[in-house]
Design an enzyme around this catalytic site. Structure first.
Site, PDB file in Angstrom:
ATOM      1  CE  LYS A  49      33.982  34.052  35.576  1.00 57.65           C
ATOM      2  NZ  LYS A  49      35.037  33.279  34.837  1.00 57.65           N
ATOM      3  CB  SER A 266      41.761  33.220  43.511  1.00 56.38           C
ATOM      4  OG  SER A 266      40.817  34.245  43.338  1.00 56.38           O
TER       5      SER A 266
HETATM    6  N1  PMP Z   1      39.345  33.536  41.237  1.00 56.89           N
HETATM    7  C1  PMP Z   1      38.052  33.338  41.556  1.00 56.89           C
HETATM    8  C2  PMP Z   1      37.631  33.508  42.986  1.00 56.89           C
HETATM    9  C3  PMP Z   1      37.135  32.974  40.560  1.00 56.89           C
HETATM   10  O1  PMP Z   1      35.846  32.769  40.869  1.00 56.89           O
HETATM   11  C4  PMP Z   1      37.593  32.826  39.223  1.00 56.89           C
HETATM   12  C5  PMP Z   1      36.618  32.426  38.158  1.00 56.89           C
HETATM   13  N2  PMP Z   1      36.526  31.025  37.960  1.00 56.89           N
HETATM   14  C6  PMP Z   1      38.954  33.024  38.947  1.00 56.89           C
HETATM   15  C7  PMP Z   1      39.786  33.385  39.986  1.00 56.89           C
HETATM   16  C8  PMP Z   1      39.530  32.812  37.563  1.00 56.89           C
HETATM   17  O2  PMP Z   1      39.005  33.643  36.570  1.00 56.89           O
HETATM   18  P1  PMP Z   1      38.848  33.137  35.083  1.00 56.89           P
HETATM   19  O3  PMP Z   1      37.692  32.184  35.039  1.00 56.89           O
HETATM   20  O4  PMP Z   1      38.591  34.373  34.292  1.00 56.89           O
HETATM   21  O5  PMP Z   1      40.106  32.444  34.673  1.00 56.89           O
END
Ligand code: PMP
Length: 312
Positions: A49, A266
């Site tokens: 991010k 994630s």
């Molecule tokens: N994994 C984590 C740990 C995140 O913080 C985020 C951001 N919300 C994402 C995945 C997904 O990324 P995006 O917001 O670009 O879809």
């Protein structure tokens, strides 16, 4: 004249992007299919991010919407907040963030450390509760705040369009056949996916979401039941997979113990999704992205697994 030759003052913000791309070589091995993961915890704020947060802040400054005297506010499950807090500290802006009260202890402590303030919302309302709280605050006195709104801001996905995708494509000399990414705001998937498609229209774009509304995949959204981000266009994906929290947890432990990759939850989900893709193709190069590291999930119990693992 001093004897020192300092070409340019280096800022921590110049360290955003250009993260390492590593090959997964023990959890998955094949002569015809390769899997690569981009390690986004190498960004200075510790997650993917940093890229969109920095781009949204720069775009805000350029358009005149952000100047000193305004406070940066947004709703975030954690990582965007940490990125705002880090960039805000480096640039001298105040930062105020709303997030569900069940965001991890580690994340809240990191935000405090950077000097950000936060507003905790009802965990039962998930990330949507935090969005509503920030919108209310902004509507009361918009002149005091800069509200990037990562769910609707094109500078979010464009950060990936201009950095993540070219980094991947150039490092692999164009040898990419599949790109796999999870959906939170969807910025990573939309920006990286769009650019990769422009490089090569045959690249398959696979998104994934949690398999249930009540999931533990922090940062990801269960799109069928969540408030759908404005920047999200489901038509971009060739396929959308659903991943469970349990399989992601098991994979996080495997990534640490078998690959030496201390990744976040994630990222485990991304690895599970990449493996599903790998099993269904005969030949190709799959690229995924590991959004953050394991340090923010240290208090979770899944690490206790005593399973003895080996290569497969
Ligand atoms: N994994 C984590 C740990 C995140 O913080 C985020 C951001 N919300 C994402 C995945 C997904 O990324 P995006 O917001 O670009 O879809």
């Amino acid at each position: 004249m001093s004897g020192l030759v300092v070409e340019q003052k280096k800022s921590v913000l110049q360290r955003i992007g250009n993260t390492p791309l590593v090959e997964i070589s023990r959890i998955f091995r094949s002569d015809r299919v390769r899997i690569f993961a981009k390690l986004e915890w190498f960004n200075p704020g510790g997650s993917v991010k940093d890229r969109p947060a920095y781009n949204m802040i720069r775009t805000g400054e350029e358009s005149g919407q952000l100047h000193h005297g305004k406070t940066i506010i947004d709703s975030t499950s954690g990582n965007t907040g940490i990125a705002y807090a880090m960039i805000g500290a480096a640039k001298g802006y105040r930062v105020l963030l709303a997030m569900p009260a069940n965001a991890s202890v580690e994340r809240k402590q990191i935000l405090r450390s950077y000097g950000a303030q936060f507003l905790l919302t009802d965990p039962l309302e998930g990330s949507d509760g935090a969005i509503v709280a920030i919108r209310e605050l902004y509507q009361k006195s918009p002149e005091n705040y800069f509200y990037p709104d990562q769910y609707s801001n094109d500078a979010n996905w464009k950060a990936h369009y201009h950095s993540t995708a070219p980094e991947i494509y150039e490092e692999l000399h164009g040898e990419v056949t599949h790109f796999v990414a999870g959906l939170g705001t969807s910025g990573t998937f939309m920006g990286t996916g769009r650019r990769l498609r422009e490089y090569d229209a045959s690249i398959q774009l696979i998104s994934f979401i949690p398999d249930s509304p009540f999931h533990g995949l922090e940062g990801l959204k269960h799109m069928p039941t969540a408030m759908v981000p404005h920047i999200y266009d489901p038509a971009l994906a060739d396929e959308r997979l659903e991943i469970s929290t349990e399989e992601a947890h098991r994979m996080v432990v495997r990534l640490a113990r078998e690959e030496g990759l201390f990744a976040g939850v994630s990222s485990g989900a991304a690895m599970v999704a990449a493996l599903q893709v790998a099993r269904n193709i005969h030949k190709g190069t799959i690229v995924t992205l590991f959004p953050d590291g394991g340090d923010k999930y240290l208090s979770e119990e899944f690490w206790e697994s005593k399973e003895v693992v080996g290569g497969s």
